[in-house]
Design a protein around this motif. Structure first.
Motif, PDB file in Angstrom:
ATOM      1  N   TYR A  46      24.601  -1.119   8.527  1.00 10.57           N
ATOM      2  CA  TYR A  46      23.644  -1.400   7.467  1.00 10.57           C
ATOM      3  C   TYR A  46      22.670  -0.244   7.313  1.00 10.57           C
ATOM      4  CZ  TYR A  46      19.798  -3.273   4.809  1.00 10.57           C
ATOM      5  OH  TYR A  46      18.837  -3.438   3.860  1.00 10.57           O
ATOM      6  N   LYS A  47      22.401   0.139   6.082  1.00 12.00           N
ATOM      7  CA  LYS A  47      21.442   1.193   5.781  1.00 12.00           C
ATOM      8  C   LYS A  47      20.576   0.740   4.615  1.00 12.00           C
ATOM      9  CE  LYS A  47      20.923   6.059   4.531  1.00 12.00           C
ATOM     10  NZ  LYS A  47      21.637   7.326   4.186  1.00 12.00           N
ATOM     11  N   LEU A  48      19.272   0.739   4.831  1.00 10.02           N
ATOM     12  CA  LEU A  48      18.343   0.349   3.785  1.00 10.02           C
ATOM     13  C   LEU A  48      18.233   1.476   2.766  1.00 10.02           C
ATOM     14  CD1 LEU A  48      16.272  -1.864   2.969  1.00 10.02           C
ATOM     15  CD2 LEU A  48      14.561  -0.548   4.213  1.00 10.02           C
ATOM     16  N   GLU A  49      18.496   1.172   1.524  1.00  7.28           N
ATOM     17  CA  GLU A  49      18.430   2.177   0.456  1.00  7.28           C
ATOM     18  C   GLU A  49      17.083   2.070  -0.254  1.00  7.28           C
ATOM     19  OE1 GLU A  49      20.555   4.513  -0.017  1.00  7.28           O
ATOM     20  OE2 GLU A  49      22.106   3.811   1.381  1.00  7.28           O
ATOM     21  N   TYR A  50      16.384   3.179  -0.323  1.00  2.00           N
ATOM     22  CA  TYR A  50      15.087   3.216  -1.004  1.00  2.00           C
ATOM     23  C   TYR A  50      15.266   3.692  -2.436  1.00  2.00           C
ATOM     24  CZ  TYR A  50      12.738   2.575   3.471  1.00  2.00           C
ATOM     25  OH  TYR A  50      12.299   2.070   4.657  1.00  2.00           O
ATOM     26  N   GLU A  51      14.524   3.051  -3.339  1.00  2.00           N
ATOM     27  CA  GLU A  51      14.619   3.406  -4.733  1.00  2.00           C
ATOM     28  C   GLU A  51      13.974   4.775  -4.983  1.00  2.00           C
ATOM     29  OE1 GLU A  51      14.025   1.141  -9.025  1.00  2.00           O
ATOM     30  OE2 GLU A  51      13.045   0.416  -7.227  1.00  2.00           O
ATOM     31  N   ASN A  52      14.706   5.654  -5.651  1.00  2.00           N
ATOM     32  CA  ASN A  52      14.246   7.017  -5.849  1.00  2.00           C
ATOM     33  C   ASN A  52      13.712   7.254  -7.256  1.00  2.00           C
ATOM     34  OD1 ASN A  52      13.947   9.663  -4.677  1.00  2.00           O
ATOM     35  ND2 ASN A  52      15.493  10.353  -6.135  1.00  2.00           N
ATOM     36  N   ARG A  53      14.050   6.370  -8.189  1.00  2.00           N
ATOM     37  CA  ARG A  53      13.589   6.475  -9.565  1.00  2.00           C
ATOM     38  C   ARG A  53      13.272   5.075 -10.086  1.00  2.00           C
ATOM     39  NH1 ARG A  53      12.583  10.772  -8.766  1.00  2.00           N
ATOM     40  NH2 ARG A  53      13.436  12.728  -9.520  1.00  2.00           N
ATOM     41  N   TRP A  54      12.152   4.898 -10.745  1.00  2.00           N
ATOM     42  CA  TRP A  54      11.829   3.585 -11.274  1.00  2.00           C
ATOM     43  C   TRP A  54      11.096   3.720 -12.592  1.00  2.00           C
ATOM     44  CZ3 TRP A  54       9.600   5.701  -6.936  1.00  2.00           C
ATOM     45  CH2 TRP A  54       8.226   5.960  -6.949  1.00  2.00           C
TER      46      TRP A  54
ATOM     47  N   LYS B 276       0.789  -1.223   0.000  1.00  2.00           N
ATOM     48  CA  LYS B 276       0.000   0.000   0.000  1.00  2.00           C
ATOM     49  C   LYS B 276       0.829   1.285   0.000  1.00  2.00           C
ATOM     50  CE  LYS B 276      -3.860  -2.255   0.204  1.00  2.00           C
ATOM     51  NZ  LYS B 276      -4.763  -2.298  -0.973  1.00  2.00           N
ATOM     52  N   ILE B 277       2.071   1.211   0.460  1.00  2.00           N
ATOM     53  CA  ILE B 277       2.849   2.432   0.659  1.00  2.00           C
ATOM     54  C   ILE B 277       4.106   2.478  -0.209  1.00  2.00           C
ATOM     55  CG2 ILE B 277       3.961   3.907   2.370  1.00  2.00           C
ATOM     56  CD1 ILE B 277       0.982   3.449   2.914  1.00  2.00           C
ATOM     57  N   LEU B 278       4.872   1.407  -0.217  1.00  2.00           N
ATOM     58  CA  LEU B 278       6.156   1.397  -0.909  1.00  2.00           C
ATOM     59  C   LEU B 278       5.988   1.749  -2.388  1.00  2.00           C
ATOM     60  CD1 LEU B 278       9.218   0.705  -0.696  1.00  2.00           C
ATOM     61  CD2 LEU B 278       8.610  -1.630  -1.290  1.00  2.00           C
ATOM     62  N   ARG B 279       6.687   2.761  -2.823  1.00  2.00           N
ATOM     63  CA  ARG B 279       6.614   3.247  -4.201  1.00  2.00           C
ATOM     64  C   ARG B 279       5.214   3.688  -4.609  1.00  2.00           C
ATOM     65  NH1 ARG B 279      10.353   0.354  -8.607  1.00  2.00           N
ATOM     66  NH2 ARG B 279       8.500   1.015  -9.742  1.00  2.00           N
ATOM     67  N   VAL B 280       4.457   4.136  -3.616  1.00  2.00           N
ATOM     68  CA  VAL B 280       3.131   4.746  -3.783  1.00  2.00           C
ATOM     69  C   VAL B 280       2.326   4.139  -4.949  1.00  2.00           C
ATOM     70  CG1 VAL B 280       3.580   6.917  -2.611  1.00  2.00           C
ATOM     71  CG2 VAL B 280       4.302   6.679  -4.973  1.00  2.00           C
ATOM     72  N   PRO B 281       2.003   2.852  -4.900  1.00  5.07           N
ATOM     73  CA  PRO B 281       1.287   2.218  -6.013  1.00  5.07           C
ATOM     74  C   PRO B 281      -0.112   2.783  -6.231  1.00  5.07           C
ATOM     75  CG  PRO B 281       1.334   0.766  -4.120  1.00  5.07           C
ATOM     76  CD  PRO B 281       2.253   1.901  -3.800  1.00  5.07           C
ATOM     77  N   HIS B 282      -0.677   3.436  -5.209  1.00  9.42           N
ATOM     78  CA  HIS B 282      -2.041   3.941  -5.316  1.00  9.42           C
ATOM     79  C   HIS B 282      -2.092   5.468  -5.259  1.00  9.42           C
ATOM     80  CE1 HIS B 282      -3.135  -0.219  -4.828  1.00  9.42           C
ATOM     81  NE2 HIS B 282      -2.580  -0.259  -3.642  1.00  9.42           N
TER      82      HIS B 282
END
Length: 384
Positions: free
Chosen positions: A376-384, A178-184
């Motif tokens: 460790y650092k979680l990297e979030y995708e900024n462009r897809w 529901k949230i990751l990469r704002v699919p909605h």
């Protein structure tokens, strides 16, 4: 929802039951990935991270009935041990679906096998073509039919059941779908949710004025429509210094911060607050999503509904997810502070206790992962 709102500090209980967007989106394609060559230490055994891994293929009907009786006993004892205010808060039934052709009534816990339940009963009421349409097969399809929905009372002959899930796994699943990469992001409800979480919990926004912060947030979320191919019109990319563009959606920590401060939704609301087990309506069966396939099959057989299981086509799973990396759960949860981890366990306390999930042990392993992987650092995708 007014009681729930009051309990959680008066914040809105956001709902999106009319959302018709397929959730077949996430896991291996959309999740943040470690950099190449990265190695992290992971506790063993890790929590079961998938909705497709089952552990009960050899469980007999007698064993299932014994486990179900134990679960119902745990629920009864827990309900009897809490104070009256807490018991009342866990007595509300928010929603029921009455599959009257099978004499079965279901209280849905979303992100706990709810789409699978809908698929199981779909062909009792709809043609195959409708049940196979992943853009239409969701709870809203049944809500439109009066005969498939009830109030909070059921007939004396109906078997009442629910399906539960490890609450911390369920929360992460809700974030991913529901949230990751704002699919909605093209859904007004979800855009409001994204905006609320990001504006309240992204620290840098305080460096901007209210007007500039709102402009930057709208700029970032509008561009995600293009990234998600939800629009054909072109829009300018967010400026490099846009704080809402890194990433242009709530991080897991921001999402959890929003939940802990009152941003609620049926997909992560505690199951004991949505399908209250302490009220006058008693469940006959409490199934576990981790063992869904065999437990649902046993329940259907015991209620003379084996045909429902036999007609079920797994190829039509809407929320079917590929197997996740075994360390994925810990990678996301390691982004939380120790206080947030403890607060989550407290928030889901009765889900953990009533449904026999050792959330305290899971929290201990998350903290251990953080301690053993300090860099460790979680990297979030900024462009897809």
């Amino acid at each position: 929802s007014s009681g729930i709102n009051a309990e959680y500090g008066g914040e809105d209980l956001l709902t999106a039951n009319d959302d018709k967007i397929s959730e077949t989106i996430i896991d291996h394609l959309l999740e943040p990935r470690p950099t190449e060559g990265e190695d992290v230490w992971v506790p063993e055994p890790s929590p079961d991270p998938t909705t497709t891994t089952r552990h009960c293929q050899n469980k007999t009907s007698a064993e299932f009935q014994s486990e179900n009786a134990r679960r119902l006993g745990t629920i009864s004892r827990t309900c009897g041990s809490v104070d009256s205010k807490t018991r009342e808060s866990m007595s509300r039934i928010t929603e029921l679906f009455d599959f009257e052709k099978s004499h079965v009534t279901w209280c849905p816990v979303y992100k706990a096998g709810s789409t699978n339940v809908i698929q199981h009963f779909c062909r009792e009421y709809y043609p195959d073509a409708t049940c196979g349409d992943n853009t239409r097969v969701h709870a809203g399809l049944f809500r439109k039919k009066e005969y498939a929905r009830t109030s909070t009372t059921v007939g004396a002959q109906s078997t009442v059941f629910t399906v539960v899930r490890d609450p911390l796994q369920r929360l992460l699943s809700a974030y991913k779908s529901k949230i990751l990469r704002v699919p909605h992001v093209d859904n007004v409800y979800y855009k409001k949710l994204y905006s609320k979480v990001m504006s309240n919990h992204r620290f840098q926004y305080r460096l901007l004025g209210e007007k500039e912060s709102a402009r930057a947030l709208d700029e970032a979320l509008s561009y995600t429509l293009v990234l998600n191919k939800k629009t054909s019109w072109k829009t300018m990319k967010p400026r490099p210094d846009n704080i809402y563009d890194k990433p242009p959606y709530p991080t897991f920590q921001e999402f959890v911060a929003g939940f802990l401060t009152g941003v609620l939704n049926e997909h992560w609301l505690p199951a004991t607050r949505y399908c209250g087990p302490c009220g006058t309506l008693k469940f006959d069966y409490v199934l576990k999503m981790e063992e869904y396939d065999c437990e649902f099959s046993h329940m259907m057989s015991l209620t003379n509904n084996s045909h429902v299981t036999q007609s079920y086509d797994k190829s039509n799973w809407v929320n079917r997810s590929p197997a996740s990396d075994s360390s994925q759960f810990y990678r996301f949860y390691s982004t939380l502070t120790l206080e947030q981890i403890d607060n989550l366990v407290e928030r889901y306390k009765y889900d953990c206790d009533m449904y026999e999930y050792d959330c305290a042990e899971t929290a201990r392993k998350i903290k251990l992962f953080k301690a053993m992987n300090p860099n460790y650092k979680l990297e979030y995708e900024n462009r897809w």
